[in-house]
Write a protein that holds these residues in place. Structure first.
Motif, PDB file in Angstrom:
ATOM      1  N   SER A   5      11.345  65.293   2.677  1.00 22.04           N
ATOM      2  CA  SER A   5      10.850  66.276   3.634  1.00 22.04           C
ATOM      3  C   SER A   5      12.027  66.882   4.389  1.00 22.04           C
ATOM      4  O   SER A   5      13.028  66.213   4.645  1.00 22.04           O
ATOM      5  CB  SER A   5       9.904  65.590   4.629  1.00 22.04           C
ATOM      6  N   ALA A  19      11.674  68.513   7.494  1.00 22.14           N
ATOM      7  CA  ALA A  19      11.029  68.914   8.744  1.00 22.14           C
ATOM      8  C   ALA A  19      11.938  68.757   9.959  1.00 22.14           C
ATOM      9  O   ALA A  19      11.849  69.534  10.896  1.00 22.14           O
ATOM     10  CB  ALA A  19       9.745  68.109   8.952  1.00 22.14           C
ATOM     11  N   ALA A  76      13.852  74.221   7.300  1.00 15.75           N
ATOM     12  CA  ALA A  76      13.575  73.701   8.642  1.00 15.75           C
ATOM     13  C   ALA A  76      13.413  74.822   9.661  1.00 15.75           C
ATOM     14  O   ALA A  76      12.558  74.765  10.541  1.00 15.75           O
ATOM     15  CB  ALA A  76      14.680  72.740   9.072  1.00 15.75           C
ATOM     16  N   GLY A  88       9.501  73.591   8.909  1.00 18.13           N
ATOM     17  CA  GLY A  88       9.706  72.262   8.350  1.00 18.13           C
ATOM     18  C   GLY A  88       8.715  71.887   7.273  1.00 18.13           C
ATOM     19  O   GLY A  88       8.633  70.735   6.884  1.00 18.13           O
ATOM     20  N   ARG A  89       7.975  72.839   6.776  1.00 16.37           N
ATOM     21  CA  ARG A  89       7.003  72.551   5.727  1.00 16.37           C
ATOM     22  C   ARG A  89       7.659  72.779   4.365  1.00 16.37           C
ATOM     23  O   ARG A  89       7.418  73.772   3.705  1.00 16.37           O
ATOM     24  CB  ARG A  89       5.769  73.436   5.880  1.00 16.37           C
ATOM     25  N   ASP A  94       9.155  75.393  -0.207  1.00 17.56           N
ATOM     26  CA  ASP A  94       8.624  75.445   1.149  1.00 17.56           C
ATOM     27  C   ASP A  94       7.387  76.319   1.167  1.00 17.56           C
ATOM     28  O   ASP A  94       7.043  76.954   0.178  1.00 17.56           O
ATOM     29  CB  ASP A  94       9.672  75.923   2.158  1.00 17.56           C
TER      30      ASP A  94
END
Length: 103
Positions: free
Chosen positions: A6, A8, A51, A56-57, A75
């Motif tokens: 991730s 994020a 980010a 952040g996805r 993303d």
């Protein structure tokens, strides 16, 4: 191989960038090491963009094979889909856009 990570938080971005670039460096010849710093900056910029612009996805991963390495960042920010639509106007969702970049 790096795990699907991730992107994020800042610490995730920094850690993933270090992990991906260190794995890539272990696969490089001595001649290729000269390009390691620009490559690290490029990977870091891609991670930072997720980010910063996709809330952040997003995620990153690296897979190393005997003859190549494949690096992927995905993303769910609006910019990605907008850019895909420039070359494939029929794509109307992130889910449909992913296949456009598979080889």
């Amino acid at each position: 191989m790096s795990p699907l990570t991730s992107l994020a938080r800042t610490d995730e971005v920094e850690g993933c960038t270090k992990l991906v670039t260190s794995i890539l460096q272990t696969t490089m010849t001595l001649e290729e090491h000269a390009s390691a710093e620009p490559l690290r900056r490029l990977i870091g910029e891609l991670h930072d963009n997720v980010a910063a612009h996709a809330s952040g996805r997003g995620y990153s991963a690296l897979q190393v094979y005997a003859d190549r390495a494949e690096f992927a960042v995905c993303d769910f920010g609006c910019g990605f889909l907008r850019n895909v639509r420039r070359v494939a106007p029929d794509v109307d969702s992130h889910e449909k856009s992913s296949w456009k970049f598979q080889s």
